[in-house]
Write a protein that holds these residues in place. Structure first.
Motif, PDB file in Angstrom:
ATOM      1  N   LYS A 141       4.550 -28.739   7.106  1.00  0.00           N
ATOM      2  CA  LYS A 141       5.282 -29.077   5.883  1.00  0.00           C
ATOM      3  C   LYS A 141       5.427 -30.593   5.728  1.00  0.00           C
ATOM      4  O   LYS A 141       5.247 -31.132   4.627  1.00  0.00           O
ATOM      5  CB  LYS A 141       6.665 -28.422   5.903  1.00  0.00           C
ATOM      6  CG  LYS A 141       6.640 -26.903   5.870  1.00  0.00           C
ATOM      7  CD  LYS A 141       6.090 -26.355   4.571  1.00  0.00           C
ATOM      8  CE  LYS A 141       7.108 -26.379   3.468  1.00  0.00           C
ATOM      9  NZ  LYS A 141       6.635 -25.649   2.260  1.00  0.00           N
ATOM     10  N   VAL A 142       5.752 -31.286   6.830  1.00  0.00           N
ATOM     11  CA  VAL A 142       5.946 -32.742   6.765  1.00  0.00           C
ATOM     12  C   VAL A 142       4.635 -33.435   6.417  1.00  0.00           C
ATOM     13  O   VAL A 142       4.581 -34.285   5.512  1.00  0.00           O
ATOM     14  CB  VAL A 142       6.501 -33.268   8.101  1.00  0.00           C
ATOM     15  CG1 VAL A 142       6.409 -34.786   8.159  1.00  0.00           C
ATOM     16  CG2 VAL A 142       7.947 -32.830   8.279  1.00  0.00           C
ATOM     17  N   ILE A 143       3.558 -33.068   7.124  1.00  0.00           N
ATOM     18  CA  ILE A 143       2.272 -33.701   6.848  1.00  0.00           C
ATOM     19  C   ILE A 143       1.776 -33.321   5.452  1.00  0.00           C
ATOM     20  O   ILE A 143       1.176 -34.129   4.742  1.00  0.00           O
ATOM     21  CB  ILE A 143       1.248 -33.312   7.927  1.00  0.00           C
ATOM     22  CG1 ILE A 143       1.681 -33.872   9.281  1.00  0.00           C
ATOM     23  CG2 ILE A 143      -0.140 -33.830   7.577  1.00  0.00           C
ATOM     24  CD1 ILE A 143       0.776 -33.495  10.427  1.00  0.00           C
ATOM     25  N   GLY A 144       2.046 -32.073   5.041  1.00  0.00           N
ATOM     26  CA  GLY A 144       1.683 -31.667   3.686  1.00  0.00           C
ATOM     27  C   GLY A 144       2.384 -32.511   2.634  1.00  0.00           C
ATOM     28  O   GLY A 144       1.760 -32.951   1.652  1.00  0.00           O
ATOM     29  N   ARG A 145       3.680 -32.764   2.839  1.00  0.00           N
ATOM     30  CA  ARG A 145       4.413 -33.598   1.874  1.00  0.00           C
ATOM     31  C   ARG A 145       3.865 -35.029   1.855  1.00  0.00           C
ATOM     32  O   ARG A 145       3.736 -35.651   0.793  1.00  0.00           O
ATOM     33  CB  ARG A 145       5.897 -33.596   2.253  1.00  0.00           C
ATOM     34  CG  ARG A 145       6.790 -34.429   1.339  1.00  0.00           C
ATOM     35  CD  ARG A 145       6.733 -33.939  -0.097  1.00  0.00           C
ATOM     36  NE  ARG A 145       7.237 -32.597  -0.220  1.00  0.00           N
ATOM     37  CZ  ARG A 145       8.518 -32.293  -0.472  1.00  0.00           C
ATOM     38  NH1 ARG A 145       9.395 -33.261  -0.615  1.00  0.00           N
ATOM     39  NH2 ARG A 145       8.897 -31.039  -0.583  1.00  0.00           N
ATOM     40  N   MET A 146       3.513 -35.561   3.031  1.00  0.00           N
ATOM     41  CA  MET A 146       2.970 -36.922   3.090  1.00  0.00           C
ATOM     42  C   MET A 146       1.601 -37.020   2.423  1.00  0.00           C
ATOM     43  O   MET A 146       1.220 -38.081   1.933  1.00  0.00           O
ATOM     44  CB  MET A 146       2.859 -37.374   4.549  1.00  0.00           C
ATOM     45  CG  MET A 146       4.191 -37.624   5.221  1.00  0.00           C
ATOM     46  SD  MET A 146       3.989 -38.157   6.932  1.00  0.00           S
ATOM     47  CE  MET A 146       5.702 -38.481   7.385  1.00  0.00           C
ATOM     48  N   GLN A 147       0.861 -35.911   2.411  1.00  0.00           N
ATOM     49  CA  GLN A 147      -0.480 -35.901   1.829  1.00  0.00           C
ATOM     50  C   GLN A 147      -0.525 -35.198   0.476  1.00  0.00           C
ATOM     51  O   GLN A 147      -1.591 -34.800   0.018  1.00  0.00           O
ATOM     52  CB  GLN A 147      -1.446 -35.231   2.805  1.00  0.00           C
ATOM     53  CG  GLN A 147      -1.557 -35.980   4.130  1.00  0.00           C
ATOM     54  CD  GLN A 147      -2.419 -35.265   5.152  1.00  0.00           C
ATOM     55  OE1 GLN A 147      -2.765 -34.091   4.980  1.00  0.00           O
ATOM     56  NE2 GLN A 147      -2.769 -35.953   6.218  1.00  0.00           N
ATOM     57  N   ALA A 148       0.655 -35.033  -0.143  1.00  0.00           N
ATOM     58  CA  ALA A 148       0.750 -34.433  -1.475  1.00  0.00           C
ATOM     59  C   ALA A 148       0.202 -33.015  -1.490  1.00  0.00           C
ATOM     60  O   ALA A 148      -0.504 -32.607  -2.416  1.00  0.00           O
ATOM     61  CB  ALA A 148       0.049 -35.301  -2.513  1.00  0.00           C
ATOM     62  N   ARG A 149       0.502 -32.255  -0.426  1.00  0.00           N
ATOM     63  CA  ARG A 149       0.160 -30.838  -0.369  1.00  0.00           C
ATOM     64  C   ARG A 149       1.439 -30.021  -0.236  1.00  0.00           C
ATOM     65  O   ARG A 149       2.527 -30.554  -0.046  1.00  0.00           O
ATOM     66  CB  ARG A 149      -0.769 -30.551   0.825  1.00  0.00           C
ATOM     67  CG  ARG A 149      -2.122 -31.233   0.714  1.00  0.00           C
ATOM     68  CD  ARG A 149      -3.045 -30.843   1.856  1.00  0.00           C
ATOM     69  NE  ARG A 149      -2.633 -31.417   3.132  1.00  0.00           N
ATOM     70  CZ  ARG A 149      -2.033 -30.765   4.118  1.00  0.00           C
ATOM     71  NH1 ARG A 149      -1.737 -29.475   3.977  1.00  0.00           N
ATOM     72  NH2 ARG A 149      -1.713 -31.363   5.253  1.00  0.00           N
ATOM     73  N   ILE A 150       1.306 -28.705  -0.305  1.00  0.00           N
ATOM     74  CA  ILE A 150       2.485 -27.838  -0.262  1.00  0.00           C
ATOM     75  C   ILE A 150       2.819 -27.424   1.160  1.00  0.00           C
ATOM     76  O   ILE A 150       3.973 -27.393   1.557  1.00  0.00           O
ATOM     77  CB  ILE A 150       2.265 -26.590  -1.146  1.00  0.00           C
ATOM     78  CG1 ILE A 150       2.100 -27.010  -2.609  1.00  0.00           C
ATOM     79  CG2 ILE A 150       3.439 -25.626  -0.999  1.00  0.00           C
ATOM     80  CD1 ILE A 150       1.773 -25.855  -3.533  1.00  0.00           C
ATOM     81  N   GLY A 151       1.809 -27.081   1.940  1.00  0.00           N
ATOM     82  CA  GLY A 151       2.068 -26.557   3.282  1.00  0.00           C
ATOM     83  C   GLY A 151       2.329 -25.060   3.231  1.00  0.00           C
ATOM     84  O   GLY A 151       2.192 -24.416   2.179  1.00  0.00           O
ATOM     85  N   PRO A 152       2.707 -24.447   4.362  1.00  0.00           N
ATOM     86  CA  PRO A 152       2.921 -22.986   4.395  1.00  0.00           C
ATOM     87  C   PRO A 152       4.007 -22.557   3.412  1.00  0.00           C
ATOM     88  O   PRO A 152       5.098 -23.100   3.408  1.00  0.00           O
ATOM     89  CB  PRO A 152       3.365 -22.738   5.847  1.00  0.00           C
ATOM     90  CG  PRO A 152       2.889 -23.928   6.618  1.00  0.00           C
ATOM     91  CD  PRO A 152       2.930 -25.072   5.664  1.00  0.00           C
ATOM     92  N   ASN A 153       3.701 -21.583   2.572  1.00  0.00           N
ATOM     93  CA  ASN A 153       4.703 -21.105   1.614  1.00  0.00           C
ATOM     94  C   ASN A 153       4.496 -19.641   1.240  1.00  0.00           C
ATOM     95  O   ASN A 153       5.075 -19.168   0.269  1.00  0.00           O
ATOM     96  CB  ASN A 153       4.684 -21.972   0.352  1.00  0.00           C
ATOM     97  CG  ASN A 153       3.407 -21.807  -0.453  1.00  0.00           C
ATOM     98  OD1 ASN A 153       2.377 -21.394   0.087  1.00  0.00           O
ATOM     99  ND2 ASN A 153       3.476 -22.135  -1.744  1.00  0.00           N
ATOM    100  N   ARG A 154       3.674 -18.915   1.992  1.00  0.00           N
ATOM    101  CA  ARG A 154       3.330 -17.546   1.607  1.00  0.00           C
ATOM    102  C   ARG A 154       3.990 -16.494   2.487  1.00  0.00           C
ATOM    103  O   ARG A 154       4.427 -15.461   1.995  1.00  0.00           O
ATOM    104  CB  ARG A 154       1.809 -17.356   1.656  1.00  0.00           C
ATOM    105  CG  ARG A 154       1.040 -18.208   0.669  1.00  0.00           C
ATOM    106  CD  ARG A 154       1.308 -17.780  -0.745  1.00  0.00           C
ATOM    107  NE  ARG A 154       0.556 -18.559  -1.716  1.00  0.00           N
ATOM    108  CZ  ARG A 154       0.654 -18.408  -3.033  1.00  0.00           C
ATOM    109  NH1 ARG A 154       1.467 -17.498  -3.522  1.00  0.00           N
ATOM    110  NH2 ARG A 154      -0.050 -19.163  -3.844  1.00  0.00           N
TER     111      ARG A 154
END
Length: 370
Positions: free
Chosen positions: A57-70
């Motif tokens: 989630k943290v790396i996703g936010r830094m790279q403008a992605r969502i990360g796990p959410n399903r």
């Protein structure tokens, strides 16, 4: 308070306590220690599971992605789905490998990472084993983990795995020396090898923490901790462009999961150790701030305990994720040069500076002349 708890619950608690106190003293000690071990191990395993989630989630936010959410609400079920996937996958043992060593190598990486928690104090009273040589115990166990890495690479009978293992072992040895010298500085400042005493030597608020007089050693210890866990940007053991996945390239299923668990367990351990050695452990940064005691709704900030240790550990875990998302992987020669030619000399120089500080009685040694 008694009116808030049903009477049958009170009766059950009284019965359990009566049975406990009727046991022999050695059995009482064994029972309490077993429950402590279960509490610590379950907590560490859950921290490892959710560390994988928060890292994504943290790396996703830094790279403008969502990360796990399903999987589950907000994607919180993703760690458990990953565990289930790894448990049901087939474990393939290479036909030309040394099968016994191939199987026990993951355990040799995981067991030291968990056993080190035996001497980690979570607050002023909770520690599984309050031994005086706790610092030496932790250093010894963090060094043992390299055997699992070497055996995993050698037993696989793969050139790529062996090369990754050699890289990782050389890196761990180099940074273990710098880490050990950094802890010599902590020993000089605290005057004790007991981890609880090291925390108590930093009591009195943030101005008493060792991070201030030992700042260069704090930086060296943290960098060495990141390198010891083979995390980015020091993950040359997993150079995909040269040696595929490194020492565990031949592992699958639950055997790979054990290496994965060991890596994140070491991250949690290094983060907690950094907080204990340099940031006062469970101590509150606001201890000694007298005006807070006069404000009822803020006085709790001055009380130390597990929440403060957990908050500091989370900060360093976040730094692990931040480094991975920020820096590119170093070359192998750059990593070894940093460890041998920069970090080790810095620690030796600052230990000499500490000796001068102790002689003139400043910093942690200011009370010696009182």
């Amino acid at each position: 308070m008694a009116g808030l708890v049903p009477q049958f619950v009170v009766d059950i608690i009284d019965w359990v306590l009566g049975v406990f106190h009727s046991l022999p003293e050695w059995l009482q000690y064994l029972t309490v220690t077993t429950w402590k071990i279960l509490f610590v191990m379950i907590t560490v395993i859950l921290l490892v599971a959710f560390s994988t989630y928060f890292e994504r989630k943290v790396i996703g936010r830094m790279q403008a992605r969502i990360g796990p959410n399903r999987v589950g609400p907000l994607g919180l079920g993703q760690p458990f789905a990953d565990v289930l996937k790894l448990l049901i996958k087939e474990v393939i043992v290479p036909s030309q490998s040394s099968k016994f060593l191939f199987v026990i190598a993951p355990l040799l990486s995981l067991v030291p990472a968990l056993a080190a928690w035996a001497v980690i104090p979570l607050n002023g009273k909770f520690v599984i084993s309050n031994i005086d040589a706790g610092l030496l115990y932790v250093l010894a166990l963090t060094s043992v983990g390299v055997y699992g890495v070497i055996l995993a690479g050698w037993a696989s009978n793969s050139k790529y795995a062996l090369l990754g293992a050699m890289r990782s072992a050389a890196q761990i040895v180099a940074y273990e020396i710098a880490m050990g010298f950094a802890l010599v500085g902590v020993l000089m400042a605290s005057g004790s090898l007991n981890l609880g005493e090291i925390v108590r030597a930093q009591s009195g608020g943030v101005s008493h923490w060792f991070v201030l007089p030992l700042f260069p050693l704090f930086i060296v210890f943290w960098i060495s901790g990141v390198a010891e866990t083979n995390r980015a940007p020091f993950d040359v053991a997993e150079g995909e462009s040269e040696i595929v996945a490194g020492f565990h390239v031949e592992y699958s299923g639950v055997a790979f999961a054990l290496f994965f668990l060991a890596e994140y367990a070491n991250m949690v351990l290094i983060s907690t150790m950094t907080a204990i050695f340099f940031l006062g452990g469970w101590a509150s940064p606001f201890a000694g701030w007298t005006f807070l005691y006069e404000i009822a709704w803020l006085s709790w900030l001055t009380v130390g305990g597990l929440p403060w240790l957990f908050a500091k550990m989370c900060f360093f875990m976040y730094t692990f994720f931040w480094l991975r998302a920020t820096f590119p992987r170093y070359r192998y020669d750059q990593i070894m040069r940093l460890g041998w030619k920069i970090l080790i000399p810095v620690t030796i120089i600052w230990i000499a500076v500490e000796g001068a500080m102790a002689w003139i009685q400043v910093g942690p040694w200011s009370e010696l002349g009182a």
